[in-house]
Motif scaffolding. Structure first.
Motif, PDB file in Angstrom:
ATOM      1  N   LYS A 136      -3.493   8.992  -2.064  1.00 56.50           N
ATOM      2  CA  LYS A 136      -3.454   8.983  -0.602  1.00 56.50           C
ATOM      3  C   LYS A 136      -3.781   7.607  -0.056  1.00 56.50           C
ATOM      4  O   LYS A 136      -3.146   7.117   0.876  1.00 56.50           O
ATOM      5  N   LYS A 137      -4.776   6.939  -0.652  1.00 55.37           N
ATOM      6  CA  LYS A 137      -5.169   5.638  -0.111  1.00 55.37           C
ATOM      7  C   LYS A 137      -4.083   4.589  -0.323  1.00 55.37           C
ATOM      8  O   LYS A 137      -3.911   3.685   0.502  1.00 55.37           O
ATOM      9  N   LEU A 138      -3.314   4.727  -1.424  1.00 58.35           N
ATOM     10  CA  LEU A 138      -2.214   3.792  -1.639  1.00 58.35           C
ATOM     11  C   LEU A 138      -1.098   4.029  -0.629  1.00 58.35           C
ATOM     12  O   LEU A 138      -0.492   3.083  -0.125  1.00 58.35           O
ATOM     13  N   SER A 139      -0.834   5.297  -0.316  1.00 58.64           N
ATOM     14  CA  SER A 139       0.196   5.585   0.687  1.00 58.64           C
ATOM     15  C   SER A 139      -0.240   5.069   2.054  1.00 58.64           C
ATOM     16  O   SER A 139       0.582   4.579   2.836  1.00 58.64           O
ATOM     17  N   ASN A 140      -1.551   5.151   2.366  1.00 60.34           N
ATOM     18  CA  ASN A 140      -2.073   4.584   3.614  1.00 60.34           C
ATOM     19  C   ASN A 140      -1.845   3.080   3.659  1.00 60.34           C
ATOM     20  O   ASN A 140      -1.453   2.520   4.690  1.00 60.34           O
ATOM     21  N   ARG A 141      -2.096   2.437   2.528  1.00 64.03           N
ATOM     22  CA  ARG A 141      -1.943   0.980   2.469  1.00 64.03           C
ATOM     23  C   ARG A 141      -0.484   0.560   2.610  1.00 64.03           C
ATOM     24  O   ARG A 141      -0.165  -0.408   3.309  1.00 64.03           O
ATOM     25  N   ILE A 142       0.414   1.283   1.941  1.00 60.75           N
ATOM     26  CA  ILE A 142       1.842   0.969   2.025  1.00 60.75           C
ATOM     27  C   ILE A 142       2.349   1.163   3.449  1.00 60.75           C
ATOM     28  O   ILE A 142       3.121   0.350   3.971  1.00 60.75           O
ATOM     29  N   ALA A 143       1.905   2.239   4.103  1.00 58.97           N
ATOM     30  CA  ALA A 143       2.351   2.514   5.473  1.00 58.97           C
ATOM     31  C   ALA A 143       1.875   1.425   6.425  1.00 58.97           C
ATOM     32  O   ALA A 143       2.651   0.927   7.259  1.00 58.97           O
ATOM     33  N   ALA A 144       0.597   1.047   6.325  1.00 61.45           N
ATOM     34  CA  ALA A 144       0.074  -0.016   7.182  1.00 61.45           C
ATOM     35  C   ALA A 144       0.826  -1.318   6.934  1.00 61.45           C
ATOM     36  O   ALA A 144       1.173  -2.054   7.869  1.00 61.45           O
ATOM     37  N   SER A 145       1.120  -1.604   5.670  1.00 63.03           N
ATOM     38  CA  SER A 145       1.860  -2.819   5.324  1.00 63.03           C
ATOM     39  C   SER A 145       3.258  -2.799   5.931  1.00 63.03           C
ATOM     40  O   SER A 145       3.770  -3.832   6.381  1.00 63.03           O
ATOM     41  N   ALA A 146       3.881  -1.625   5.957  1.00 62.66           N
ATOM     42  CA  ALA A 146       5.227  -1.506   6.526  1.00 62.66           C
ATOM     43  C   ALA A 146       5.237  -1.861   8.004  1.00 62.66           C
ATOM     44  O   ALA A 146       6.168  -2.522   8.497  1.00 62.66           O
ATOM     45  N   PHE A 147       4.195  -1.450   8.724  1.00 61.90           N
ATOM     46  CA  PHE A 147       4.134  -1.769  10.149  1.00 61.90           C
ATOM     47  C   PHE A 147       3.788  -3.241  10.376  1.00 61.90           C
ATOM     48  O   PHE A 147       4.271  -3.854  11.330  1.00 61.90           O
ATOM     49  N   GLY A 162      -9.489   0.263   8.718  1.00 58.31           N
ATOM     50  CA  GLY A 162      -9.774   1.563   8.134  1.00 58.31           C
ATOM     51  C   GLY A 162      -9.376   1.642   6.671  1.00 58.31           C
ATOM     52  O   GLY A 162     -10.125   2.152   5.833  1.00 58.31           O
ATOM     53  N   VAL A 163      -8.190   1.124   6.341  1.00 62.19           N
ATOM     54  CA  VAL A 163      -7.740   1.140   4.954  1.00 62.19           C
ATOM     55  C   VAL A 163      -8.632   0.250   4.097  1.00 62.19           C
ATOM     56  O   VAL A 163      -8.980   0.605   2.963  1.00 62.19           O
ATOM     57  N   GLU A 164      -9.029  -0.903   4.637  1.00 65.33           N
ATOM     58  CA  GLU A 164      -9.904  -1.813   3.890  1.00 65.33           C
ATOM     59  C   GLU A 164     -11.240  -1.141   3.566  1.00 65.33           C
ATOM     60  O   GLU A 164     -11.793  -1.320   2.478  1.00 65.33           O
ATOM     61  N   LYS A 165     -11.755  -0.358   4.500  1.00 63.88           N
ATOM     62  CA  LYS A 165     -13.026   0.330   4.249  1.00 63.88           C
ATOM     63  C   LYS A 165     -12.873   1.405   3.175  1.00 63.88           C
ATOM     64  O   LYS A 165     -13.805   1.669   2.415  1.00 63.88           O
ATOM     65  N   ILE A 166     -11.705   2.022   3.088  1.00 63.31           N
ATOM     66  CA  ILE A 166     -11.452   3.005   2.026  1.00 63.31           C
ATOM     67  C   ILE A 166     -11.444   2.314   0.666  1.00 63.31           C
ATOM     68  O   ILE A 166     -11.991   2.819  -0.314  1.00 63.31           O
ATOM     69  N   TYR A 167     -10.828   1.116   0.612  1.00 62.91           N
ATOM     70  CA  TYR A 167     -10.750   0.374  -0.645  1.00 62.91           C
ATOM     71  C   TYR A 167     -12.073  -0.290  -1.021  1.00 62.91           C
ATOM     72  O   TYR A 167     -12.283  -0.654  -2.176  1.00 62.91           O
ATOM     73  N   LYS A 168     -12.940  -0.494  -0.028  1.00 66.34           N
ATOM     74  CA  LYS A 168     -14.269  -1.088  -0.249  1.00 66.34           C
ATOM     75  C   LYS A 168     -14.188  -2.486  -0.872  1.00 66.34           C
ATOM     76  O   LYS A 168     -15.016  -2.887  -1.674  1.00 66.34           O
ATOM     77  N   ARG A 169     -13.158  -3.222  -0.499  1.00 67.16           N
ATOM     78  CA  ARG A 169     -13.029  -4.620  -0.899  1.00 67.16           C
ATOM     79  C   ARG A 169     -12.089  -5.315   0.080  1.00 67.16           C
ATOM     80  O   ARG A 169     -11.404  -4.668   0.879  1.00 67.16           O
ATOM     81  N   SER A 170     -12.065  -6.643   0.015  1.00 71.94           N
ATOM     82  CA  SER A 170     -11.271  -7.422   0.963  1.00 71.94           C
ATOM     83  C   SER A 170      -9.775  -7.300   0.665  1.00 71.94           C
ATOM     84  O   SER A 170      -9.305  -7.703  -0.399  1.00 71.94           O
ATOM     85  N   ARG A 195       5.126   6.822   9.607  1.00 77.81           N
ATOM     86  CA  ARG A 195       4.055   7.350  10.457  1.00 77.81           C
ATOM     87  C   ARG A 195       3.218   8.437   9.767  1.00 77.81           C
ATOM     88  O   ARG A 195       1.994   8.463   9.934  1.00 77.81           O
ATOM     89  N   PRO A 196       3.829   9.361   8.997  1.00 78.63           N
ATOM     90  CA  PRO A 196       3.011  10.404   8.357  1.00 78.63           C
ATOM     91  C   PRO A 196       1.943   9.863   7.406  1.00 78.63           C
ATOM     92  O   PRO A 196       0.988  10.569   7.084  1.00 78.63           O
ATOM     93  N   HIS A 197       2.090   8.619   6.968  1.00 78.01           N
ATOM     94  CA  HIS A 197       1.162   8.060   5.986  1.00 78.01           C
ATOM     95  C   HIS A 197       0.085   7.186   6.616  1.00 78.01           C
ATOM     96  O   HIS A 197      -0.761   6.647   5.905  1.00 78.01           O
ATOM     97  N   LEU A 198       0.116   7.013   7.939  1.00 83.43           N
ATOM     98  CA  LEU A 198      -0.923   6.243   8.606  1.00 83.43           C
ATOM     99  C   LEU A 198      -2.229   7.034   8.631  1.00 83.43           C
ATOM    100  O   LEU A 198      -2.222   8.270   8.585  1.00 83.43           O
ATOM    101  N   LEU A 199      -3.354   6.335   8.715  1.00 84.32           N
ATOM    102  CA  LEU A 199      -4.645   7.003   8.819  1.00 84.32           C
ATOM    103  C   LEU A 199      -4.721   7.809  10.103  1.00 84.32           C
ATOM    104  O   LEU A 199      -4.467   7.271  11.181  1.00 84.32           O
ATOM    105  N   PRO A 200      -5.052   9.090  10.029  1.00 85.32           N
ATOM    106  CA  PRO A 200      -5.150   9.900  11.247  1.00 85.32           C
ATOM    107  C   PRO A 200      -6.395   9.579  12.063  1.00 85.32           C
ATOM    108  O   PRO A 200      -6.421   9.803  13.273  1.00 85.32           O
TER     109      PRO A 200
END
Length: 406
Positions: A18-29, A136-144, A193-198
């Motif tokens: 899930k966190k990778l899909s969040n990252r890919i979606a944010a990157s797409a935007f 938000g995604v960065e906080k999930i990954y807990k790194r820069s 959009r479905p993969h963005l953090l809600p």
């Protein structure tokens, strides 16, 4: 398997985290946002020539974009905090290409001015909402990983610059060019959009209660003006964004009027700038983890000043392109670092902290490009770029103050 898992598996072809899909979606935007801005930046010279604008007149018009951005600041952070970055991003990512297309339809100066104002509002809404998602995604990954997101934006700008060169060869008008961005925006929104953090960063912290600052009315949330740490971050962003704005709005003009490059080469400086900006952002996170944010910011300021010095000293195609490449490498990590550090503020909600840094930082966009136009009209474009050199150098001197203000 829930609906979200089904969507991820069907779209990517295999189930991913899930966190990778969040990252890919944010990157797409981020990619879409970068493509959109490169569309505008690479057609400025064409619009300038079509309307017969002088450097000063163009500078005055370019002033309208950051005015729109600045006017959006009082409510953009509030809207993201109240309705969530995913909802605001959904709106703004559709509004953005519509505003862009209006620029392509402008046949009079007043029409272009109005279009630029609303384009500036769209830029600010996209900027705050998409960076809130990234925090938000960065906080999930807990790194820069913030610089990598901005690297995707820069990569899109580089690819957009290359695409623009070909699109111009095809004879496409600015409106036709900008309309392609609209189609891409709809497709990106549909699939990603479905993969963005809600929920945004504050809501991701294991049910932590809202702080007092989150419960206060919006006008009371602008306490960042009293937060020394946020203000210094803002001024560092100001220096970087002044240089970025100069490159975005004037690099093509510089190659056309100062370097005297032929029509097929006038976008080379912008392309070199964006390519190194993208490369630097993909490398920045590793450098930050190894050397620390302050040293990276200091080195970045020196690179900016060095690149502009080279381009001003020797205005030839190859040397100026090299100089602009150094500027791109210099600015690559500064704004992502500022946003990432602001997102870790212990005193302010993420959306408001980002608004504080971007409020000050966008003054660089507000003042930089128009200043270039007026100075250029009086003393020449080379002198105007020399002035921005000093602004870039100020970043290196401000960096050590971050440690003292933490």
């Amino acid at each position: 398997m829930d609906t979200g898992d089904c969507i991820r598996q069907n779209f990517w072809g295999a189930k991913i985290s899930k966190k990778l899909s969040n990252r890919i979606a944010a990157s797409a935007f981020f990619f879409l946002f970068g493509i959109g801005f490169s569309c505008w930046a690479t057609r400025i010279a064409d619009i300038k020539n079509a309307l017969g604008l002088s450097d000063a007149e163009l500078g005055g018009l370019l002033f309208t974009i950051p005015v729109g951005q600045f006017c959006a600041i009082p409510f953009s952070g509030y809207l993201v905090s109240k309705f969530g970055s995913r909802n605001i991003l959904t709106f703004s990512i559709l509004y953005y290409p519509l505003a862009l297309m209006s620029l392509g339809l402008a046949s009079e100066v007043w029409q272009l001015r109005i279009g630029l104002f609303f384009f500036g509002i769209a830029c600010n809404l996209c900027n705050i909402s998409i960076n809130t998602q990234a925090v938000g995604v960065e906080k999930i990954y807990k790194r820069s990983i913030m610089a990598t997101f901005h690297g995707v934006w820069s990569l899109a700008g580089f690819l957009g610059g290359l695409a623009s060169t070909q699109i111009v060869k095809w004879g496409a008008t600015p409106f036709q060019h900008f309309s392609m961005m609209g189609v891409l925006a709809v497709l990106t929104l549909f699939f990603m959009r479905p993969h963005l953090l809600p929920s945004d960063a504050k809501s991701l912290e294991s049910g932590a209660p809202k702080s007092d600052s989150e419960k206060e009315p919006v006008l009371q949330k602008f306490k960042f003006i009293f937060d020394k740490y946020i203000v210094i971050l803002g001024f560092i962003a100001f220096g970087s964004m002044s240089c970025e704005g100069t490159m975005f709005d004037w690099s093509v003009i510089y190659f056309q009027d100062v370097v005297k490059a032929d029509a097929s080469h006038i976008r080379y400086g912008f392309i070199c700038f964006m390519s190194m900006m993208a490369s630097g952002r993909f490398m920045a996170d590793k450098f930050v983890m190894k050397f620390g944010a302050i040293r990276v910011v200091q080195a970045s300021g020196i690179l900016i000043a060095s690149g502009l010095f080279i381009a001003v000293l020797v205005p030839s195609v190859i040397v100026s392109a090299l100089g602009f490449a150094l500027v791109g490498l210099g600015v690559s990590s500064i704004v992502p670092l500022c946003y990432s550090l602001a997102g870790k503020s212990k005193n302010l909600p993420t959306g408001i902290a980002l608004t504080g840094v971007s409020s000050i930082g966008f003054l660089g966009f507000l003042m930089g490009p128009p200043l270039i136009g007026y100075v250029s009209e009086a003393f020449g474009l080379r002198s105007a770029f020399a002035l921005i050199l000093l602004v870039g150098l100020s970043v290196a001197f401000l960096a050590p103050r971050l440690k003292k203000s933490e």
